[in-house]
Design an enzyme around this catalytic site. Structure first.
Site, PDB file in Angstrom:
ATOM      1  N   ASP A   1       5.458   4.822   5.101  1.00 33.38           N
ATOM      2  CA  ASP A   1       6.406   3.902   5.729  1.00 33.38           C
ATOM      3  C   ASP A   1       6.580   2.610   4.936  1.00 33.38           C
ATOM      4  O   ASP A   1       7.405   1.770   5.310  1.00 33.38           O
ATOM      5  CB  ASP A   1       6.002   3.598   7.181  1.00 33.38           C
ATOM      6  CG  ASP A   1       4.612   2.990   7.309  1.00 33.38           C
ATOM      7  OD1 ASP A   1       3.729   3.324   6.496  1.00 33.38           O
ATOM      8  OD2 ASP A   1       4.393   2.191   8.238  1.00 33.38           O
ATOM      9  N   HIS A   2       5.841   2.478   3.836  1.00 35.51           N
ATOM     10  CA  HIS A   2       5.976   1.298   2.985  1.00 35.51           C
ATOM     11  C   HIS A   2       6.467   1.624   1.577  1.00 35.51           C
ATOM     12  O   HIS A   2       6.759   0.710   0.811  1.00 35.51           O
ATOM     13  CB  HIS A   2       4.642   0.559   2.888  1.00 35.51           C
ATOM     14  CG  HIS A   2       4.212  -0.054   4.173  1.00 35.51           C
ATOM     15  ND1 HIS A   2       4.308  -1.404   4.434  1.00 35.51           N
ATOM     16  CD2 HIS A   2       3.704   0.501   5.306  1.00 35.51           C
ATOM     17  CE1 HIS A   2       3.872  -1.656   5.666  1.00 35.51           C
ATOM     18  NE2 HIS A   2       3.500  -0.519   6.214  1.00 35.51           N
TER      19      HIS A   2
ATOM     20  N   HIS B   1       1.057   3.966   1.915  1.00 38.98           N
ATOM     21  CA  HIS B   1       1.465   4.716   3.090  1.00 38.98           C
ATOM     22  C   HIS B   1       2.980   4.909   3.044  1.00 38.98           C
ATOM     23  O   HIS B   1       3.725   4.010   2.628  1.00 38.98           O
ATOM     24  CB  HIS B   1       1.072   3.986   4.371  1.00 38.98           C
ATOM     25  CG  HIS B   1      -0.322   4.310   4.833  1.00 38.98           C
ATOM     26  ND1 HIS B   1      -1.073   3.457   5.621  1.00 38.98           N
ATOM     27  CD2 HIS B   1      -1.106   5.411   4.633  1.00 38.98           C
ATOM     28  CE1 HIS B   1      -2.261   4.010   5.875  1.00 38.98           C
ATOM     29  NE2 HIS B   1      -2.292   5.192   5.287  1.00 38.98           N
TER      30      HIS B   1
ATOM     31  N   HIS C   1       0.853  -1.188   0.000  1.00 40.54           N
ATOM     32  CA  HIS C   1       0.000   0.000   0.000  1.00 40.54           C
ATOM     33  C   HIS C   1       0.889   1.238   0.000  1.00 40.54           C
ATOM     34  O   HIS C   1       2.106   1.139   0.204  1.00 40.54           O
ATOM     35  CB  HIS C   1      -0.975   0.002   1.185  1.00 40.54           C
ATOM     36  CG  HIS C   1      -0.347   0.050   2.531  1.00 40.54           C
ATOM     37  ND1 HIS C   1       0.469  -0.948   3.025  1.00 40.54           N
ATOM     38  CD2 HIS C   1      -0.420   0.974   3.535  1.00 40.54           C
ATOM     39  CE1 HIS C   1       0.867  -0.656   4.250  1.00 40.54           C
ATOM     40  NE2 HIS C   1       0.341   0.516   4.578  1.00 40.54           N
TER      41      HIS C   1
ATOM     42  N   HIS D   1      -7.495  -2.548   5.630  1.00 40.31           N
ATOM     43  CA  HIS D   1      -6.651  -1.582   6.339  1.00 40.31           C
ATOM     44  C   HIS D   1      -7.358  -0.233   6.258  1.00 40.31           C
ATOM     45  O   HIS D   1      -8.503  -0.146   5.814  1.00 40.31           O
ATOM     46  CB  HIS D   1      -5.265  -1.557   5.689  1.00 40.31           C
ATOM     47  CG  HIS D   1      -4.262  -0.676   6.365  1.00 40.31           C
ATOM     48  ND1 HIS D   1      -4.098  -0.635   7.729  1.00 40.31           N
ATOM     49  CD2 HIS D   1      -3.350   0.209   5.847  1.00 40.31           C
ATOM     50  CE1 HIS D   1      -3.136   0.226   8.030  1.00 40.31           C
ATOM     51  NE2 HIS D   1      -2.672   0.758   6.907  1.00 40.31           N
TER      52      HIS D   1
END
Length: 383
Positions: A68-69, A66, A64, A189
């Site tokens: 932090d990914h 976001h 995904h 999520h």
């Protein structure tokens, strides 16, 4: 057949990194190829500190978008594809032209992955010396055509696929070759998120040489014929006798999930996996974690985790049991849970593992940065 399958955790933190955990990323090595799953900030630096070879990375799967990914994907692409910031000279242009003949770095992710990469490369004036391609996994509600960005394609970008989700809620066989295939499904999520299932093709069954050697001794090339039988194929002898090798057996199955409070949509795809990688962001650890709030309970912590789109160790263990997983690796821990070998840190991670084990009877491992291990084939059950 894959002779070597290895998994290395490059980052095991959630939301923000700490001194002991980097942002999310893991590397799956299949023979000599390396596939990355997620690419958080500083993944390139983590690779330099690991045994993972940057030049072997051929695919990146984003769960995904976001930060932090995905925040680490642009610098990693610049490094992996011999990128250069700003203007390039003639020598760099020549190298770039030669690089475009190389197989592209393949990137898979949900809607927005292509736009994020294209915009980031454009506005940082990044030149690449080799091609890349982005394949987007689209929901029925997503636009079916267009690149979903107003910018033109990067000079190193090839045309990617827009892969529409099936009526069953999965993306079946988004990649396949003779050795391995990849399918995906949404997991629940706070934003669109994807879980991936990597499946090795069936492998040769266990062979008992004593059943074949007396017959093969009568041939001119017994060892060559034995290899044919080991692959599960048939051999016809000069006298017309037909020998058949053992039936092939299932290869390794690996499920790698992104952030989720309910991965139910991927349950069928992930059934009976050898390894399940599942997040366990939050945990209630009274008497173990000194920062545990006196007002918290197991129920309130789970409720809070779910409200943010995340899971507890108990939730991860329950899902591993539901799908019949062989082994569970917990990942994506809150920054409050250090990933070092200090006594307090080890005690907390032991507590987190115990919470998962309450709902899952198989082996449970708590991931830490640079943890690496081989994924073996399940042993053939003797009759």
């Amino acid at each position: 057949m894959l002779t070597s399958v290895n998994i290395t955790f490059l980052g095991t933190a959630s939301a923000q990194p700490s001194s002991t955990r980097n942002h999310s990323s893991l590397a799956l090595r299949l023979n000599s190829d390396v596939w990355l799953f997620d690419c958080g900030e500083a993944t390139q630096k983590q690779i330099q500190r690991s045994q993972v070879k940057m030049g072997k990375i051929s695919k990146i799967f984003i769960t995904h978008t976001h930060g932090d990914h995905i925040f680490g994907i642009l610098p990693l692409m610049a490094g992996r594809l011999n990128g250069a910031g700003g203007m390039v000279d003639e020598a760099e242009e020549k190298r770039g032209a030669e690089g475009l003949d190389q197989p592209p770095l393949e990137i898979y992710g949900p809607l927005g992955t292509r736009a994020y990469i294209r915009n980031g490369l454009a506005y940082t004036h990044t030149h690449l010396g080799a091609p890349y391609v982005v394949h987007e996994l689209l929901l029925p509600t997503d636009p079916l055509t267009g690149d979903h960005t107003t910018l033109p394609a990067h000079t190193s970008e090839l045309v990617g696929r827009n892969i529409l989700q099936s009526s069953s809620g999965t993306w079946d066989c988004i990649f396949a070759d003779q050795l391995v295939s990849v399918s995906a499904a949404t997991i629940l999520h706070s934003v669109t998120c994807v879980g991936y299932v990597v499946v090795e093709a069936p492998v040769p069954g266990k062979i008992d040489p004593k059943l074949y050697i007396p017959h093969l001794k009568r041939t001119k090339a017994p060892m060559s014929l034995m290899r044919t039988l080991q692959n599960g194929d048939r051999v016809t002898l000069s006298d017309g006798m037909i020998l058949t090798g053992p039936s092939r057996r299932p290869g390794r199955r690996i499920a790698i999930l992104g952030d989720t409070f309910d991965p139910s949509p991927i349950a069928a795809l992930a059934a009976n996996v050898d390894l399940l990688v599942h997040e366990a962001t939050n945990a209630h650890l009274p008497g173990i974690d000194p920062d545990t709030k006196s007002t918290d309970t197991y129920e309130t912590v789970e409720m809070r985790a779910r409200s943010h789109g995340h899971s507890t160790p108990q939730m991860a263990g329950a899902f591993a049991t539901r799908i019949g997983a062989e082994k569970l690796v917990l990942n994506h821990f809150s920054a409050r849970y250090a990933g070092d070998k200090q006594e307090g840190s080890v005690r907390i991670m032991d507590g987190i593992r115990a919470l998962a084990e309450a709902n899952f009877i198989g082996p449970v491992i708590c991931a830490h940065d640079f943890m690496s291990f081989d994924i073996e084939l399940r042993r053939v059950q003797e009759k």
